[in-house]
Design a protein around this motif. Structure first.
Motif, PDB file in Angstrom:
ATOM      1  N   HIS A  71      37.014  46.051  31.087  1.00 52.38           N
ATOM      2  CA  HIS A  71      36.474  47.418  31.204  1.00 52.38           C
ATOM      3  C   HIS A  71      35.872  47.695  32.567  1.00 52.38           C
ATOM      4  O   HIS A  71      35.643  48.832  32.939  1.00 52.38           O
ATOM      5  CB  HIS A  71      35.412  47.652  30.120  1.00 52.38           C
ATOM      6  CG  HIS A  71      34.069  47.053  30.445  1.00 52.38           C
ATOM      7  ND1 HIS A  71      33.839  45.692  30.367  1.00 52.38           N
ATOM      8  CD2 HIS A  71      32.916  47.624  30.868  1.00 52.38           C
ATOM      9  CE1 HIS A  71      32.591  45.455  30.713  1.00 52.38           C
ATOM     10  NE2 HIS A  71      32.012  46.595  31.017  1.00 52.38           N
ATOM     11  N   THR A  72      35.620  46.632  33.346  1.00 51.95           N
ATOM     12  CA  THR A  72      35.094  46.803  34.699  1.00 51.95           C
ATOM     13  C   THR A  72      36.197  46.997  35.734  1.00 51.95           C
ATOM     14  O   THR A  72      35.907  47.183  36.908  1.00 51.95           O
ATOM     15  CB  THR A  72      34.297  45.558  35.101  1.00 51.95           C
ATOM     16  OG1 THR A  72      35.199  44.410  35.076  1.00 51.95           O
ATOM     17  CG2 THR A  72      33.157  45.295  34.132  1.00 51.95           C
ATOM     18  N   GLY A  73      37.450  46.927  35.299  1.00 53.88           N
ATOM     19  CA  GLY A  73      38.567  46.967  36.236  1.00 53.88           C
ATOM     20  C   GLY A  73      38.954  45.597  36.736  1.00 53.88           C
ATOM     21  O   GLY A  73      39.871  45.469  37.550  1.00 53.88           O
ATOM     22  N   PHE A  74      38.265  44.544  36.252  1.00 53.49           N
ATOM     23  CA  PHE A  74      38.581  43.186  36.697  1.00 53.49           C
ATOM     24  C   PHE A  74      39.846  42.723  35.970  1.00 53.49           C
ATOM     25  O   PHE A  74      39.876  42.647  34.738  1.00 53.49           O
ATOM     26  CB  PHE A  74      37.427  42.241  36.379  1.00 53.49           C
ATOM     27  CG  PHE A  74      37.599  40.864  36.956  1.00 53.49           C
ATOM     28  CD1 PHE A  74      37.200  40.590  38.246  1.00 53.49           C
ATOM     29  CD2 PHE A  74      38.184  39.848  36.213  1.00 53.49           C
ATOM     30  CE1 PHE A  74      37.364  39.322  38.797  1.00 53.49           C
ATOM     31  CE2 PHE A  74      38.356  38.582  36.749  1.00 53.49           C
ATOM     32  CZ  PHE A  74      37.945  38.321  38.047  1.00 53.49           C
ATOM     33  N   PRO A  75      40.909  42.400  36.728  1.00 52.11           N
ATOM     34  CA  PRO A  75      42.154  41.976  36.095  1.00 52.11           C
ATOM     35  C   PRO A  75      42.224  40.467  35.967  1.00 52.11           C
ATOM     36  O   PRO A  75      41.665  39.731  36.778  1.00 52.11           O
ATOM     37  CB  PRO A  75      43.214  42.487  37.071  1.00 52.11           C
ATOM     38  CG  PRO A  75      42.537  42.393  38.408  1.00 52.11           C
ATOM     39  CD  PRO A  75      41.051  42.570  38.187  1.00 52.11           C
TER      40      PRO A  75
END
Length: 495
Positions: free
Chosen positions: A315-319
């Motif tokens: 959800h933080t954009g961390f892939p």
């Protein structure tokens, strides 16, 4: 013991991975308002550390570029420092470079402010930053600090000894036996204090080093199981601890398995490649059965060993890319549905790959234009950014006119080393996930990406990317022609 060292080394290799697998650099092709930019960001291997930023402008009407690191979420996303000016190259006026301190592990973005003849504009590029190893102290620095520490300890002991024995003496006066005895006691106490400081300091240092090592990013290895003949179940791994804040509270971007957000409409993009011939390639989208568990029905697959790479976005954009290696029996398989696509028996090509329906895909390796940044630098050099350009032609050899978006993008590509240790899922916008781009631009984590600006499908597609190390690679390119997803495979080599 020696015979186990190579085995231990092999086990440690995956630990060097980050969001992609052993391909941590960020390549991004985007627009800051009217200015077309190609951005390359090399995150630090150790956090805190310095990220290197390189920005190439396609046009020559840019006068100034400033760069700023920002957390993707949390308080740090709103409390920005002043941006740093990027330095224009003297030899290449369209090339700007800069460096940024990344102080905490997690999900970041680099905000790029461009000033030129068409005004001021901004571009935000996601940047996942993790430590992949602990950096040892340099030998010279260690010797210098040891010498200074010993000198400091000797000085402390000498001062205590002199203070307890000689403080009450007048000039030229010899210490009395009682004063000598007091001095010796002071000497012993001071020495004991120094030894205790060394021992406790070493224990503290070891504890901090151990805690830091635990925070180094570990590549997640998912577990798999095959049931009901063709149903592949995936259980995700979460081996990474969260870095505490300075107040020992939990960071808001801690990696969890129940916080995944869709990327191109799917929580997971699963790539399956048969090894070592790499002729079977599938791009599937398993369904989440519960947080951390996914399942998908496999298509027809021959018996063999397969590498699995599962892309997810938090959800933080961390892939993250979860990996696995499995040996599968021959699978009769299920018919492909939805966005699932791939090919059973690909023929790797150097330049021209045949597709179904008379289509073919041409790798424009020799067609250099002003957009190309390789400057005829052949063969490919590791750690250099390139635009990989491909053209789709119809059965008459003309540019195809019936291309459609595939999951909202003009094309998808996978860059994979032949040993399976380098993997990158890349789009025409670059090597970052589009869900992270959406967040970096201020969108919601749950927001559908259909409203994002995408280029209209055309017969030509390009991908910005750089090989992270020398070696042999395969490039899998997927486009959608006349309602059918086509997959082409190309051979590449980096030196």
């Amino acid at each position: 013991m020696k015979k186990f060292i190579p085995f231990i080394f092999i086990l440690l290799l995956p630990l060097a991975g980050t969001a992609h697998v052993n391909s941590p650099d960020v390549y991004f092709d985007g627009y800051a308002g009217p200015y077309h930019l190609l951005v390359t960001i090399r995150p630090p291997a150790v956090v805190p550390g310095v990220a290197q930023v390189q920005i190439r402008t396609v046009s020559s009407d840019v006068s100034e570029i400033k760069i700023l690191p920002l957390r993707m979420i949390g308080v740090g996303a709103k409390m920005a420092p002043l941006p740093d000016p990027a330095k224009r190259s003297k030899d290449d006026p369209q090339l700007f470079t800069g460096s940024l301190w990344i102080m905490v592990r997690g999900s970041w973005k680099v905000q790029i402010e461009v000033t030129g003849q068409k005004g001021v504009a901004q571009l935000d590029v996601p940047l996942p930053a993790v430590s992949t190893s602990s950096q040892g102290m340099q030998t010279g620095l260690g010797i210098l600090l040891a010498f200074l520490g010993l000198a400091l300890a000797a000085g402390f002991i000498g001062i205590i000894f002199a203070a307890t024995r000689d403080a009450a003496l007048k000039g030229g006066e010899t210490p009395a036996p009682a004063q000598t005895r007091r001095g010796r006691i002071g000497l012993a106490v001071a020495t004991a204090i120094v030894l205790a400081a060394f021992i406790l300091g070493n224990l503290w240092w070891g504890s901090e080093a151990s805690a830091n090592n635990r925070l180094n990013y570990r590549l997640p290895n998912m577990t798999t199981s095959l049931t009901a003949g063709s149903l592949l179940r995936l259980h995700l791994d979460n081996p990474n601890e969260a870095e505490p804040t300075r107040f020992r509270t939990e960071q808001p971007d801690r990696i969890l398995l129940d916080d995944l957000i869709p990327d191109h409409g799917h929580l997971m993009h699963l790539f399956i490649v048969r090894m070592p011939d790499m002729k079977t390639f599938w791009h599937l989208h398993p369904d989440q059965t519960q947080p951390g568990d996914f399942a998908v029905k496999l298509p027809i697959m021959p018996e063999g060993q397969y590498k699995l790479y599962a892309d997810i976005v938090h959800h933080t954009g961390f892939p993250e890319t979860q990996v696995a290696t499995v040996n599968l029996p021959a699978i009769t398989g299920e018919a492909l549905t939805g966005d699932n696509a791939g090919e059973l028996d690909l023929a790797p090509a150097d330049k021209v790959a045949q597709l179904s329906g008379g289509y073919r895909m041409v790798w424009e390796r020799d067609d250099l234009s002003s957009k190309d940044i390789s400057f005829k630098d052949r063969p490919f050099k590791a750690n250099q950014p390139y635009w990989f350009r491909f053209r789709v032609e119809d059965k008459d050899g003309k540019p195809a006119t019936d291309l459609e978006p595939y999951m909202g993008m003009a094309a998808h590509a996978v860059f994979l080393s032949t040993d399976g240790n380098v993997f990158a899922h890349v789009h025409p916008a670059g090597s970052v996930s589009m869900a992270a781009v959406n967040l970096a631009e201020g969108g919601s984590a749950k927001e559908d990406m259909t409203n994002m600006e995408h280029a209209e499908p055309s017969a030509e597609v390009s991908f910005p990317y750089g090989f992270p190390k020398p070696g042999d690679y395969r490039i899998f390119v997927q486009v959608k022609c006349a309602g059918k997803v086509e997959t082409a495979e190309f051979v590449a080599k980096a030196e």
